[in-house]
Design a protein around this motif. Structure first.
Motif, PDB file in Angstrom:
ATOM      1  N   TYR A   1      38.310  46.419  32.666  1.00  0.00           N
ATOM      2  CA  TYR A   1      38.060  47.894  32.174  1.00  0.00           C
ATOM      3  C   TYR A   1      36.712  48.210  32.108  1.00  0.00           C
ATOM      4  N   ARG A   2      35.847  47.236  31.545  1.00  0.00           N
ATOM      5  CA  ARG A   2      34.302  47.632  31.635  1.00  0.00           C
ATOM      6  C   ARG A   2      33.829  47.725  32.857  1.00  0.00           C
ATOM      7  N   ALA A   3      34.435  46.821  33.748  1.00  0.00           N
ATOM      8  CA  ALA A   3      33.833  47.064  35.114  1.00  0.00           C
ATOM      9  C   ALA A   3      34.359  48.265  36.082  1.00  0.00           C
ATOM     10  N   GLY A   4      35.109  49.114  35.316  1.00  0.00           N
ATOM     11  CA  GLY A   4      35.622  50.290  35.997  1.00  0.00           C
ATOM     12  C   GLY A   4      36.782  50.064  36.932  1.00  0.00           C
ATOM     13  N   CYS A   5      37.380  49.069  36.852  1.00  0.00           N
ATOM     14  CA  CYS A   5      38.740  48.768  37.519  1.00  0.00           C
ATOM     15  C   CYS A   5      39.728  49.806  37.274  1.00  0.00           C
ATOM     16  N   ASP A   6      40.828  50.214  37.959  1.00  0.00           N
ATOM     17  CA  ASP A   6      41.921  51.091  37.795  1.00  0.00           C
ATOM     18  C   ASP A   6      43.033  50.355  37.011  1.00  0.00           C
ATOM     19  N   LEU A   7      43.243  50.636  35.757  1.00  0.00           N
ATOM     20  CA  LEU A   7      44.336  49.839  35.135  1.00  0.00           C
ATOM     21  C   LEU A   7      45.570  50.600  35.010  1.00  0.00           C
ATOM     22  N   SER A   8      45.747  51.603  35.708  1.00  0.00           N
ATOM     23  CA  SER A   8      46.863  52.399  35.467  1.00  0.00           C
ATOM     24  C   SER A   8      48.298  51.817  35.895  1.00  0.00           C
ATOM     25  N   LYS A   9      48.054  50.616  36.804  1.00  0.00           N
ATOM     26  CA  LYS A   9      49.230  50.230  37.362  1.00  0.00           C
ATOM     27  C   LYS A   9      49.485  48.867  36.485  1.00  0.00           C
ATOM     28  N   VAL A  10      48.501  48.380  35.573  1.00  0.00           N
ATOM     29  CA  VAL A  10      48.833  47.034  34.909  1.00  0.00           C
ATOM     30  C   VAL A  10      49.280  47.260  33.719  1.00  0.00           C
TER      31      VAL A  10
ATOM     32  N   ILE B   1      43.843  35.377  36.656  1.00  0.00           N
ATOM     33  CA  ILE B   1      44.171  36.426  35.901  1.00  0.00           C
ATOM     34  C   ILE B   1      43.114  37.699  36.403  1.00  0.00           C
ATOM     35  N   LYS B   2      41.894  37.396  36.806  1.00  0.00           N
ATOM     36  CA  LYS B   2      40.802  38.416  37.298  1.00  0.00           C
ATOM     37  C   LYS B   2      41.291  38.875  38.531  1.00  0.00           C
ATOM     38  N   GLY B   3      41.658  37.644  39.423  1.00  0.00           N
ATOM     39  CA  GLY B   3      42.093  38.068  40.576  1.00  0.00           C
ATOM     40  C   GLY B   3      43.291  39.078  40.901  1.00  0.00           C
ATOM     41  N   THR B   4      44.388  38.798  40.033  1.00  0.00           N
ATOM     42  CA  THR B   4      45.442  39.767  40.290  1.00  0.00           C
ATOM     43  C   THR B   4      45.024  41.428  39.699  1.00  0.00           C
ATOM     44  N   LEU B   5      44.237  41.317  38.797  1.00  0.00           N
ATOM     45  CA  LEU B   5      43.746  42.628  38.255  1.00  0.00           C
ATOM     46  C   LEU B   5      43.081  43.366  39.257  1.00  0.00           C
ATOM     47  N   GLU B   6      42.376  42.684  40.022  1.00  0.00           N
ATOM     48  CA  GLU B   6      41.359  43.267  40.971  1.00  0.00           C
ATOM     49  C   GLU B   6      42.071  43.648  42.375  1.00  0.00           C
ATOM     50  N   HIS B   7      43.044  42.697  42.755  1.00  0.00           N
ATOM     51  CA  HIS B   7      43.640  43.078  43.838  1.00  0.00           C
ATOM     52  C   HIS B   7      45.007  43.164  44.040  1.00  0.00           C
TER      53      HIS B   7
END
Length: 693
Positions: free
Chosen positions: A317-326, A261-267
């Protein structure tokens, strides 16, 4: 509210008679309720308020930094608690100025904790030093601070909140649990205070949803797509309270599933919707837009499957990742409040989960609890010496049951209820796990916190129930209460030891001291005579002396952590600490040793009580089967044939039940039927027995 204020004050005073300060009792009383309500997982009492500096204070802490198992790269939320306990039963108002001052004292402590000279000036064996050291060593990973004010004052009606601020680039959020809010929590018949998610506020967006059930269904179902950023903001606001307490999930990305899950969110965030199974949720009420296409708010939103997904999105979200496409798919089941206790566990069990939910995870609804509750309601405790009054021990299977049982009683009826069920004879699920585990080989597990211990010990009890549920009988209940009496007595005796310092480490001392007693008894090839303690409903002088002997031996081990351990609280949670305790030699007093019994004597009691329980089980099985209508068993029989389930013997027994009243199944046939139903209910059978009387 005035009556509740007086009752709360009297409860605190009553418990303080055991030797603790009222402030300490109030802290533990409130934080225990907040732990049960899911506000946080555990809390540590500190009580730091120096006489020479009124601008700094902290009474306790909670949150991620307490958990030594969190991943090295995980952002942390620090929770700090300050308590304002008024030494009077009348309702006192908490002003906005007083509230602000209390929160500022907590932030001053954080600021001071980051100064090496200030930290080094603290007593290194004190709880305040432990907290300061914890803040300093994990400060680079702390991204958020939650400040809690707990008080028996009533917050002024002029105060409607406190805006979040930034403190050294960390977001600070505030929570006040005042008299009014504590009253609402105590009167709630649910597992938690009403949790309302309003999608029209706080940066959220109305949730587009499709009704996926009949329009006139009493429990409608919606399909929706939740923006990842909205889900993260909701979790940021409500935290663990979104996660159904009957199903505890791991909140860090430790398993292969979570790391995926973490990998998909990041990449590959745009593929998250395709790869992820989504959420299964429940709510007790929803507000729909006039056109019927949007959900505007939900009451008591609970994520019964998908906790790992939620926590992983929140971590990103807390790590500052862009979630606009999630985006996350969500199935929402709107459950009537009266159906929550029955339907939510079934939804949890049958939902399509990424990580299997075990029976231990669903242990809050296990028949073990039903039996313990039934025993607590049926068995009268022997009268203590000097009194003729027989009482009962109240098992609170669901939080708030003790208060609910008194809610509509007249003053006379309430007085009678309290005579039968005294306040100090109430205990909860987490208490039960604590009282039992502290006598076992891994007693130190209790020091990991009430919720963690409960979840882990649930696995032990689940296995034992499956092996032979008749071992959970009257003798087991007598022993359980005896263990509670030992635990409570240790809590009152240890603070009276000459070496004990106020606000010290009472909780781990109690656990390790009783654990030492239990280990020593096993090594002697003896058993504790719990039946004797049950009959006397208190400990005699030899027992009290033994507890003091154990505590005197344990204290030096606890207060001198081995090299490599930074503080006493963490040391108390470790196997190595427990091993040192178990190696201690104590010259136990002869009078106490003479009260121990042989293993054969204990086994004889267990066998006799188990035989009685088997007889009770047979009667109960027959009652349950016969009370179902024949039409119910006809449906079950057809389902067994259609699905190819059940043995020939099992189907034959169900056929007999379907033939009632011309044929009545025997006790043995009923036992087969009940066993079958427990198995197939976990394998997707849509028909469920009604087991309540």
């Amino acid at each position: 509210m005035g009556q509740y204020a007086q009752e709360l004050f009297q409860n605190v005073c009553a418990e303080a008679e055991a030797g603790e300060y009222k402030e300490s009792v109030f802290f533990h009383m409130v934080t225990d309720d907040l732990i049960d309500a899911g506000e946080f997982d555990d809390a540590v009492y500190v009580n730091y308020q120096p006489a020479n500096n009124v601008r700094v204070r902290v009474d306790g802490y909670c949150g991620d930094p307490m958990d030594s198992a969190v991943e090295e790269d995980e952002p942390l939320t620090l929770g700090l608690i300050i308590s304002e306990f008024v030494q009077e039963p009348d309702v006192v108002t908490l002003t906005q100025r007083e509230m602000g001052s209390a929160f500022n004292k907590l932030l001053t402590f954080v600021n001071n904790a980051l100064k090496p000279d200030w930290r080094s000036a603290l007593e290194h064996t004190s709880s305040e030093y432990e907290l300061a050291d914890l803040i300093a060593t994990r400060w680079s990973r702390i991204t958020k601070i939650r400040l809690y004010l707990i008080t028996n004052k009533k917050l002024s009606s002029r105060v409607d909140g406190k805006h979040a601020i930034a403190f050294q680039n960390r977001q600070v959020a505030y929570s006040v649990w005042d008299l009014r809010r504590l009253l609402a929590l105590s009167h709630s018949t649910k597992e938690r205070e009403v949790l309302r998610v309003d999608f029209t506020q706080d940066g959220l967006h109305p949730l587009r949803a499709l009704l996926a059930s009949s329009p006139d269904s009493p429990n409608p179902v919606y399909l929706a797509v939740m923006p990842g950023e909205d889900l993260a903001r909701i979790y940021d606001r409500w935290g663990a309270r979104l996660l159904e307490q009957n199903v505890r999930v791991f909140l860090q990305a430790r398993s292969k599933v979570n790391k995926g899950i973490k990998g998909t969110l990041e990449h590959e965030p745009e593929l998250f919707f395709s790869f992820n199974n989504g959420l299964t949720t429940t709510a007790e009420a929803v507000r729909i837009s006039e056109d019927g296409n949007y959900i505007l708010s939900m009451d008591n939103l609970q994520i019964v499957n998908g906790g790992q997904t939620t926590a992983s999105i929140y971590a990103a979200y807390r790590a500052g990742c862009d979630l606009s496409k999630v985006f996350v798919q969500m199935k929402l089941n709107v459950i009537q409040p009266s159906d929550v206790e029955e339907l939510v566990p079934q939804i949890s069990r049958f939902a399509n989960t990424q990580n299997k939910v075990s029976e231990a995870d669903l242990f809050s609804n296990h028949p073990f609890h039903t039996r313990i509750q039934a025993l607590s309601q049926r068995l009268l405790a022997p009268a203590k010496e000097g009194t003729f009054i027989q009482t009962k021990w109240f098992y609170e299977r669901a939080r708030g049951q003790y208060g609910d049982a008194q809610a509509y009683l007249t003053p006379g009826e309430k007085k009678k209820f309290l005579l039968q069920y005294p306040k100090n004879q109430k205990f909860t699920k987490t208490d039960l796990a604590k009282y039992l585990r502290v006598w076992e080989d891994d007693a130190y597990w209790v020091n990991l916190g009430a919720q963690k211990n409960f979840v882990e010990y649930a696995k032990v009890l689940t296995d034992r129930w499956a092996e032979d549920n008749t071992q959970f009988n009257e003798y087991f209940f007598h022993s359980l209460i005896a263990k509670k009496i030992v635990f409570n007595t240790a809590e009152s005796l240890i603070p009276q030891r000459p070496w004990y310092e106020a606000g010290g480490y009472r909780a781990p001392l109690v656990v390790l001291s009783i654990g030492l007693i239990g280990n020593s008894v096993r090594n002697m090839g003896k058993r504790v005579d719990f039946e004797r303690i049950w009959n006397e409903q208190q400990l005699d002088e030899p027992w009290r002396e033994a507890i003091c002997q154990a505590a005197d031996a344990v204290n030096p081990v606890l207060m001198n952590p081995a090299q490599g351990y930074r503080n006493i609280s963490e040391w108390a949670k470790k196997q190595r600490c427990w091993d040192k305790v178990r190696s201690l030699h104590v010259d136990w007093n002869d009078a106490w040793l003479s009260e121990l019994i042989s293993p054969d004597a204990e086994r004889s009691r267990e066998r006799e009580s188990g035989r009685v329980q088997r007889d009770d089980n047979e009667i109960e099985n027959q009652r349950v089967v016969v009370n179902q209508k024949p039409e119910f068993w006809e449906k079950v029989e057809k389902w067994l044939v259609t699905e190819g389930e059940g043995t020939e013997k099992e189907r034959g027994c169900v056929h007999v039940a379907a033939s009632m009243p011309s044929k009545i199944p025997t006790e043995k046939q009923c036992a087969v039927i009940v066993g079958l139903m427990h198995r197939i209910e976990n394998e997707g059978c849509p028909f469920h027995m009604v087991t309540t009387s």
